[in-house]
Design a protein around this motif. Structure first.
Motif, mmCIF file in Angstrom:
data_model
loop_
_atom_site.group_PDB
_atom_site.id
_atom_site.type_symbol
_atom_site.label_atom_id
_atom_site.label_comp_id
_atom_site.label_asym_id
_atom_site.label_seq_id
_atom_site.Cartn_x
_atom_site.Cartn_y
_atom_site.Cartn_z
ATOM 1 N N ILE A 116 49.507 34.252 31.189
ATOM 2 C CA ILE A 116 48.940 32.897 31.194
ATOM 3 C C ILE A 116 47.865 32.746 32.257
ATOM 4 O O ILE A 116 46.822 32.116 32.033
ATOM 5 C CB ILE A 116 50.061 31.853 31.416
ATOM 6 N N VAL A 117 48.103 33.336 33.436
ATOM 7 C CA VAL A 117 47.215 33.111 34.575
ATOM 8 C C VAL A 117 45.818 33.688 34.323
ATOM 9 O O VAL A 117 44.808 33.008 34.559
ATOM 10 C CB VAL A 117 47.834 33.718 35.854
ATOM 11 N N ILE A 118 45.740 34.915 33.833
ATOM 12 C CA ILE A 118 44.422 35.553 33.677
ATOM 13 C C ILE A 118 43.551 34.826 32.649
ATOM 14 O O ILE A 118 42.384 34.508 32.935
ATOM 15 C CB ILE A 118 44.591 37.048 33.330
ATOM 16 N N PRO A 119 44.052 34.521 31.442
ATOM 17 C CA PRO A 119 43.195 33.744 30.521
ATOM 18 C C PRO A 119 42.787 32.388 31.089
ATOM 19 O O PRO A 119 41.653 31.935 30.887
ATOM 20 C CB PRO A 119 44.074 33.578 29.277
ATOM 21 N N THR A 120 43.710 31.739 31.802
ATOM 22 C CA THR A 120 43.382 30.439 32.403
ATOM 23 C C THR A 120 42.263 30.580 33.422
ATOM 24 O O THR A 120 41.338 29.761 33.469
ATOM 25 C CB THR A 120 44.634 29.828 33.062
ATOM 26 N N LYS A 151 27.790 44.083 44.812
ATOM 27 C CA LYS A 151 27.850 42.656 44.450
ATOM 28 C C LYS A 151 26.602 42.231 43.681
ATOM 29 O O LYS A 151 26.686 41.531 42.654
ATOM 30 C CB LYS A 151 27.992 41.810 45.713
ATOM 31 N N ALA A 152 25.439 42.684 44.140
ATOM 32 C CA ALA A 152 24.192 42.319 43.458
ATOM 33 C C ALA A 152 24.151 42.901 42.048
ATOM 34 O O ALA A 152 23.699 42.232 41.102
ATOM 35 C CB ALA A 152 23.003 42.820 44.278
ATOM 36 N N ALA A 153 24.640 44.137 41.885
ATOM 37 C CA ALA A 153 24.635 44.753 40.561
ATOM 38 C C ALA A 153 25.577 44.029 39.603
ATOM 39 O O ALA A 153 25.240 43.795 38.432
ATOM 40 C CB ALA A 153 25.030 46.225 40.682
ATOM 41 N N LEU A 154 26.755 43.657 40.093
ATOM 42 C CA LEU A 154 27.714 42.946 39.241
ATOM 43 C C LEU A 154 27.221 41.548 38.890
ATOM 44 O O LEU A 154 27.438 41.059 37.772
ATOM 45 C CB LEU A 154 29.073 42.866 39.945
ATOM 46 N N ASP A 155 26.536 40.911 39.809
ATOM 47 C CA ASP A 155 26.055 39.551 39.554
ATOM 48 C C ASP A 155 24.916 39.525 38.540
ATOM 49 O O ASP A 155 24.537 38.447 38.052
ATOM 50 C CB ASP A 155 25.601 38.908 40.867
ATOM 51 N N CYS A 156 24.361 40.704 38.217
ATOM 52 C CA CYS A 156 23.353 40.761 37.154
ATOM 53 C C CYS A 156 23.998 40.545 35.784
ATOM 54 O O CYS A 156 23.318 40.146 34.829
ATOM 55 C CB CYS A 156 22.630 42.110 37.182
ATOM 56 N N VAL A 157 25.292 40.812 35.679
ATOM 57 C CA VAL A 157 26.001 40.586 34.416
ATOM 58 C C VAL A 157 26.138 39.096 34.154
ATOM 59 O O VAL A 157 25.886 38.606 33.056
ATOM 60 C CB VAL A 157 27.382 41.272 34.444
ATOM 61 N N ALA A 158 26.583 38.359 35.177
ATOM 62 C CA ALA A 158 26.728 36.900 35.109
ATOM 63 C C ALA A 158 26.733 36.376 36.530
ATOM 64 O O ALA A 158 27.045 37.110 37.472
ATOM 65 C CB ALA A 158 28.004 36.499 34.375
ATOM 66 N N VAL A 159 26.411 35.137 36.696
ATOM 67 C CA VAL A 159 26.395 34.541 38.030
ATOM 68 C C VAL A 159 27.797 34.607 38.630
ATOM 69 O O VAL A 159 28.772 34.198 37.989
ATOM 70 C CB VAL A 159 25.901 33.082 37.974
ATOM 71 N N ASP A 160 27.894 35.162 39.839
ATOM 72 C CA ASP A 160 29.173 35.308 40.561
ATOM 73 C C ASP A 160 30.185 36.177 39.813
ATOM 74 O O ASP A 160 31.390 36.055 40.018
ATOM 75 C CB ASP A 160 29.798 33.935 40.859
ATOM 76 N N PHE A 161 29.694 37.061 38.943
ATOM 77 C CA PHE A 161 30.616 37.941 38.229
ATOM 78 C C PHE A 161 31.372 38.865 39.194
ATOM 79 O O PHE A 161 32.498 39.269 38.919
ATOM 80 C CB PHE A 161 29.842 38.771 37.209
ATOM 81 N N SER A 162 30.747 39.192 40.330
ATOM 82 C CA SER A 162 31.403 40.046 41.322
ATOM 83 C C SER A 162 32.682 39.390 41.852
ATOM 84 O O SER A 162 33.666 40.079 42.158
ATOM 85 C CB SER A 162 30.461 40.346 42.487
ATOM 86 N N ALA A 163 32.664 38.060 41.971
ATOM 87 C CA ALA A 163 33.858 37.357 42.435
ATOM 88 C C ALA A 163 34.987 37.488 41.427
ATOM 89 O O ALA A 163 36.151 37.712 41.794
ATOM 90 C CB ALA A 163 33.536 35.882 42.676
ATOM 91 N N LEU A 164 34.657 37.375 40.136
ATOM 92 C CA LEU A 164 35.687 37.523 39.105
ATOM 93 C C LEU A 164 36.276 38.925 39.127
ATOM 94 O O LEU A 164 37.502 39.097 39.029
ATOM 95 C CB LEU A 164 35.078 37.224 37.733
ATOM 96 N N VAL A 165 35.431 39.934 39.280
ATOM 97 C CA VAL A 165 35.908 41.318 39.368
ATOM 98 C C VAL A 165 36.807 41.494 40.592
ATOM 99 O O VAL A 165 37.880 42.113 40.519
ATOM 100 C CB VAL A 165 34.715 42.290 39.420
ATOM 101 N N LYS A 166 36.361 40.963 41.704
ATOM 102 C CA LYS A 166 37.134 41.092 42.944
ATOM 103 C C LYS A 166 38.517 40.473 42.796
ATOM 104 O O LYS A 166 39.534 41.086 43.163
ATOM 105 C CB LYS A 166 36.372 40.423 44.093
ATOM 106 N N TYR A 167 38.590 39.282 42.251
ATOM 107 C CA TYR A 167 39.880 38.595 42.149
ATOM 108 C C TYR A 167 40.794 39.253 41.116
ATOM 109 O O TYR A 167 42.007 39.372 41.333
ATOM 110 C CB TYR A 167 39.656 37.121 41.807
ATOM 111 N N PHE A 168 40.240 39.696 40.004
ATOM 112 C CA PHE A 168 41.080 40.330 38.990
ATOM 113 C C PHE A 168 41.661 41.646 39.488
ATOM 114 O O PHE A 168 42.833 41.945 39.276
ATOM 115 C CB PHE A 168 40.279 40.550 37.704
ATOM 116 N N PHE A 169 40.848 42.452 40.153
ATOM 117 C CA PHE A 169 41.376 43.727 40.658
ATOM 118 C C PHE A 169 42.336 43.503 41.825
ATOM 119 O O PHE A 169 43.253 44.304 42.029
ATOM 120 C CB PHE A 169 40.230 44.650 41.054
ATOM 121 N N SER A 170 42.140 42.447 42.568
ATOM 122 C CA SER A 170 43.114 42.109 43.606
ATOM 123 C C SER A 170 44.456 41.726 42.985
ATOM 124 O O SER A 170 45.521 42.061 43.509
ATOM 125 C CB SER A 170 42.593 40.963 44.477
ATOM 126 N N MET A 171 44.406 41.014 41.854
ATOM 127 C CA MET A 171 45.650 40.663 41.157
ATOM 128 C C MET A 171 46.339 41.913 40.608
ATOM 129 O O MET A 171 47.571 42.031 40.678
ATOM 130 C CB MET A 171 45.342 39.674 40.029
#
Length: 406
Positions: A101-105, A41-61
């Motif tokens: 539609i969902v992912i770009p949104t 999580k710390a490594a991913l958040d170095c890309v952007a703030v809370d980027f780990s959350a975006l990765v988590k949700y996209f891979f869950s989808m």
């Protein structure tokens, strides 16, 4: 979940679409879970703030979509499918189309309307009360919850009619896991919208966060267990096949060195042969059996007619006399092949054995090989001496120079 994804990794190359979708589901959820692990999580958040959350949700989808496709594909094509299958296919089609539609949104919401002025420990809980985050999470949990509920209903419906106990247990656990994912989605999205209209006390917020985490981890554990149970028999079979192939290597190597023309590919070291990934284990075992069979058949041109009776006589007192006789015959015939001593007339074929499948034939060859590797030069010399005694049916032997020997 990672172990399940790694175990099913060969499905990407050698398997059917059904197994590939199951791998995609396991791999997607594994990545999503790793994105919660603090160092990752710390490594991913170095890309952007809370980027780990975006990765988590996209891979869950992605995992949810693979899960739906698996549930749909497993029923195959039916001209008049039952209602529950029609519903599952409809949800799958809608989910696939909605992804466009969902992912770009969600990406737009994440980078524009979600307040990411400071890092968060729990994305959903820490953004509670923000309408941008509430819409973002609603899109995600609607996607995850609908897929999970559909699969939970499907697997619970068919678990009662499963053919084996392991499959029934796997479907039951899979159904329980996806119901938990559906419940997790309801708990999370309800908490997000509840915080929009009323103040949530910190203890309530902590309870809601812990409940969501518990549901998420429990669902992942149940899903991984359920996906693994039906394959335990397959894993045991693969292990047995690997052991047979590994144990057969010494006999196969000696035969391949004498008759390389029968090998499908150059034989490598025992370790290399045991760790090959391609072709599959079953094919490699079938090839090994065929190579050994072809080479043993070729040995008839070097064996005399009296060699089999001599081998039977030498193996008379052996605990496994049948396998010992064949091992003695192969070893003695190989000795003659090394010396280029061909028989004028090929020896009779070895006794036929009614093997029902390749596994049975491989087990027989392993029995022969276990005796073969323990033979000393003295034992082989003794068999050749016995075979050289005068017999009424003895055939002359032809050396490479063309001279005849008794």
């Amino acid at each position: 979940m990672t172990a399940v994804a790694l175990w099913r990794l060969p499905a990407l190359r050698y398997s059917d679409p059904l197994r590939r979708t199951l791998w995609g589901c396991s791999a997607g959820f594994a990545v999503a879970l790793w994105a919660r692990f603090p160092p990752v999580k710390a490594a991913l958040d170095c890309v952007a703030v809370d980027f780990s959350a975006l990765v988590k949700y996209f891979f869950s989808m992605i995992a949810s979509l693979a899960l739906l496709n698996y549930a749909v594909t497993s029923y195959g094509a039916q001209s008049d499918p039952p209602r529950h299958i029609v519903i599952c296919r409809t949800v799958a089609v809608v989910s696939r189309r909605a992804t466009i539609i969902v992912i770009p949104t969600m990406v737009i919401l994440f980078f524009t309307l979600v307040d990411r002025s400071h890092p968060t420990h729990d994305f959903a809980a820490d953004h509670a009360g923000q309408w941008g985050a509430a819409v973002f999470m609603t899109l995600f949990y609607l996607y995850l919850g609908s897929a999970a509920a559909t699969c939970a209903f499907q697997w619970g419906h068919v678990a009662r009619r499963a053919e084996t106990n392991s499959l029934r247990a796997g479907l039951t656990l899979g159904s329980a896991a996806t119901w938990l994912y559906a419940a997790y989605s309801v708990v999370r999205v309800s908490f997000m919208w509840l915080a929009m209209f009323m103040h949530v006390a910190p203890p309530v917020e902590q309870v809601a966060g812990n409940a969501g985490d518990l549901l998420n981890v429990a669902a992942a554990a149940l899903f991984a267990t359920g996906a693994s149970l039906p394959t335990t028999g397959v894993a045991a079979q693969r292990w047995q096949t690997w052991r047979l192939l590994y144990r057969l290597q010494p006999l196969r190597r000696d035969l391949a060195l004498q008759f390389p023309q029968f090998s499908f590919q150059p034989l490598a070291s025992r370790l290399r042969e045991a760790t090959r990934l391609a072709p599959s284990l079953d094919i490699r075992l079938d090839r090994a059996i065929q190579e050994c069979g072809d080479a043993v058949e070729q040995l008839r041109h070097y064996a005399t007619a009296s060699l089999w009776p001599a081998a039977e006589e030498a193996a008379a007192n052996h605990a496994d006399s049948e396998a010992a006789t064949e091992a003695y015959w192969i070893a003695a015939a190989l000795r003659r092949a090394h010396a280029h001593q061909r028989s004028a007339i090929p020896a009779a074929p070895l006794p036929m054995k009614p093997f029902p499948d390749s596994q049975s034939e491989a087990r027989w060859l392993v029995r022969v090989q276990d005796i073969y590797v323990g033979l000393s030069r003295g034992v082989i010399d003794e068999i050749l001496v016995r075979a050289g005694r005068p017999h009424g049916n003895e055939q002359p032997t032809v050396t490479m120079a063309g001279s005849s020997q008794p």
